[in-house]
Design an enzyme around this catalytic site. Structure first.
Site, PDB file in Angstrom:
ATOM      1  N   ASP A  99       0.876  -1.223  -0.117  1.00 37.20           N
ATOM      2  CA  ASP A  99      -0.072  -0.023  -0.127  1.00 37.20           C
ATOM      3  C   ASP A  99       0.908   1.204   0.015  1.00 37.20           C
ATOM      4  O   ASP A  99       1.535   1.671   0.916  1.00 37.20           O
ATOM      5  CB  ASP A  99      -0.957   0.056   1.228  1.00 37.20           C
ATOM      6  CG  ASP A  99      -1.893   1.283   1.381  1.00 37.20           C
ATOM      7  OD1 ASP A  99      -1.961   2.011   0.319  1.00 37.20           O
ATOM      8  OD2 ASP A  99      -2.540   1.313   2.049  1.00 37.20           O
ATOM      9  N   ASP A 150      -1.817   5.463  -5.864  1.00 37.81           N
ATOM     10  CA  ASP A 150      -2.274   4.784  -4.437  1.00 37.81           C
ATOM     11  C   ASP A 150      -2.529   3.188  -5.126  1.00 37.81           C
ATOM     12  O   ASP A 150      -3.444   2.854  -5.569  1.00 37.81           O
ATOM     13  CB  ASP A 150      -3.416   5.326  -3.883  1.00 37.81           C
ATOM     14  CG  ASP A 150      -3.716   4.569  -2.606  1.00 37.81           C
ATOM     15  OD1 ASP A 150      -2.809   3.520  -2.167  1.00 37.81           O
ATOM     16  OD2 ASP A 150      -4.709   4.825  -1.952  1.00 37.81           O
TER      17      ASP A 150
END
Ligand SMILES: *[C@@H]1O[C@H](CO)[C@@H](O)[C@H](O)[C@H]1NC(C)=O
Ligand SMILES: *[C@@H]1O[C@H](CO)[C@@H](O)[C@H](O)[C@H]1NC(C)=O
Ligand SMILES: *[C@@H]1O[C@H](CO)[C@@H](O)[C@H](O)[C@H]1NC(C)=O
Ligand SMILES: *[C@@H]1O[C@H](CO)[C@@H](O)[C@H](O)[C@H]1NC(C)=O
Length: 472
Positions: free
Chosen positions: A115, A344
């Protein structure tokens, strides 16, 4: 998994409302599904959620932190890069990717969500002293909500790891820089606890520890990467974590996995995400160090302002559809003016701030107007792709233009996405203006993305993520 409320710390008051609104949009989608299964649509519906990080005021430009005895010895070329396999989580019914990481001594393997929007690496974890620890966590929580333990496949048995060392609550790092650290500190030696809040309904509670990971070179030799800050999570709430064992923090910041790994292997990392609908046996990778599979490639400016940590903002100049540059107000791309764009890996769909969203979906849907629409909640634009009209329709190109001239030209499947048999939807969601736009992981699929932190460039190149002979 960008936790949009984070931006409350960053942006003006005017922006706060829209950030909250953006979050509630996302959560509306999130809450529709109680139990996801592996159907594509269900998966996408559950996919959009946020995770969270607390902004810290630490200006942590990461220097090369190699030990003195490592500086002068050039690494053999095969051992200048480490590699970890990455899968699509489609087989578990999530919109995330998983990376295999080995933690502890002896090493225990886990599947974590890689992440780029997170600054805490954590794993579901069991540790003998946790009884009073966890009551400390509960005392420190603002709302008295009961936390539920979610089923996870693997649990880190911290007691079995010789390299596991809790970080004390009296330490400087606990008091000043660890994300979401609680202030509870009954004894100087008590561990530093966290209540790491993601989007509403998702959170992870536990304590911070200093731990090692075992990483692998392309020639399969392994080494220990020491001094990682790892969260020992005893309680995680939220559907985000049902299928994974935790999160690998790839965010930009002083305590992330990236800060440790780049200190050792140089200031760059890259990943290649396979098609998000790929079966489990198709693997991409995450590498630290030079990526031997990355040919000469375009790149975009990466904005590594410490104030924006842990996010990777990228300088976007515009978007074109069918070769025509849309008249999107430049402020949408400007993080100083309430906009900006984040890359992201933990977000699934691409999020566009309203002024951009409207123009992009209008331009695309205008050229798909012949294809019959179908209503598929929560998407705004879905098409019956089994209709004969679809076969006769040429899907317009979609391109992101970066400052400096580089262009991302994703394949059609990255913006007109399969949500069910014969149904395709425009893979964008909107966030009210002012608001931050997000390039999600479906838009990133089948490309190598190289985060060059030293030169502040984001490189990209189409790839099927095959690693050829070097990483057999
Ligand atoms: C998946 O969802 C569909 C529709 O909601 C349902 O019919 C099916 O039984 C579910 N499959 C599994 C494996 O849960
Ligand atoms: C973690 O442990 C290493 C020794 O293995 C030490 O050098 C380092 O300072 C520790 N880091 C933290 C954050 O406590
Ligand atoms: C993955 O497995 C399927 C069969 O389940 C096979 O057809 C396919 O070739 C495999 N792909 C890879 C990349 O190994
Ligand atoms: C899609 O189009 C096909 C062929 O025209 C039709 O048979 C089918 O019912 C349509 N599906 C939906 C969901 O409208």
């Amino acid at each position: 998994m960008s936790w949009l409320p984070l931006l409350l710390f960053l942006l003006s008051t005017a922006t706060q409302e829209s950030v909250n609104a953006a979050e509630s949009n996302i959560l509306t989608l999130h809450r529709r599904i109680e139990h996801s299964n592996a159907s594509r649509l269900e998966r996408l519906r559950t996919a959009i959620h946020g995770d969270g990080l607390r902004q810290r005021m630490i200006a942590g430009v990461i220097g090369r932190r190699r030990k003195a005895n490592e500086v002068d010895v050039p690494l053999p070329s095969l051992e200048s890069t480490i590699e970890m396999p990455v899968w699509s989580g489609a087989y578990t019914g999530t919109g995330q990717y998983f990376v295999r990481v080995r933690l502890g001594t002896p090493a225990q393997p886990f599947l974590l969500v890689p992440d780029t929007g997170s600054d805490l690496t954590w794993v579901t974890c069991r540790y003998r002293g946790t009884t009073d620890l966890m009551s400390a966590v509960k005392d420190g929580r603002k709302n008295g909500q009961r936390s539920r333990r979610r089923r996870a496949k693997r649990i880190f048995e911290a007691d079995l790891s010789r390299s596991f060392h809790p970080i004390s609550c009296s330490s400087m790092s606990c008091q000043t820089e660890l994300p979401f650290a609680l202030t509870t500190c009954p004894k100087a030696t008590s561990p530093c606890t966290y209540d790491y809040e993601y989007a509403q309904g998702s959170s992870a509670q536990g304590f911070f520890a200093n731990e090692s990971a075992t990483v692998e070179f392309p020639n399969r030799r392994r080494m220990k990467l020491k001094g990682l800050v790892v969260g020992c999570t005893s309680s995680a709430v939220g559907s985000s974590f049902v299928s994974s064992d935790g999160v690998l923090a790839l965010g930009h910041g002083p305590n992330t996995f990236v800060s440790r790994a780049t200190a050792r292997f140089g200031q760059r990392f890259s990943y290649c995400l396979v098609d998000h609908l790929s079966p489990r046996n198709a693997t991409g990778y995450l590498t630290f160090g030079p990526n031997p599979f990355l040919p000469p490639h375009p790149s975009a400016p990466l904005i590594l302002d410490p104030f924006l940590q842990p996010f990777y903002y990228v300088a976007v100049a515009g978007i074109s559809v069918a070769g025509e540059v849309l008249r999107i107000p430049p402020s949408v791309w400007n993080y100083r003016r309430g906009g900006g764009v984040i890359v992201d890996s933990g977000s699934t769909l691409t999020v566009l701030a309203d002024p951009a969203y409207g123009l992009v979906v209008n331009a695309l849907s205008h050229r798909l107007a012949e294809v019959p629409r179908v209503q598929v909640d929560p998407f705004d634009y879905c098409y019956n792709w089994s209709s004969p009209k679809a076969a006769a329709t040429c899907v317009p190109s979609f391109e992101v233009h970066f400052v400096g001239g580089a262009r991302l030209s994703p394949p059609v499947k990255s913006y007109l996405i399969d949500v069910a048999d014969g149904v395709k939807c425009l893979g964008f969601t909107s966030t009210p203006w002012p608001g931050v736009s997000i390039i999600g992981n479906i838009m990133q699929q089948e490309h190598i993305w190289e985060f060059d932190l030293e030169n502040q460039r984001l490189g990209f190149h189409p790839s099927n993520c095959a690693t050829g002979t070097l990483f057999p």
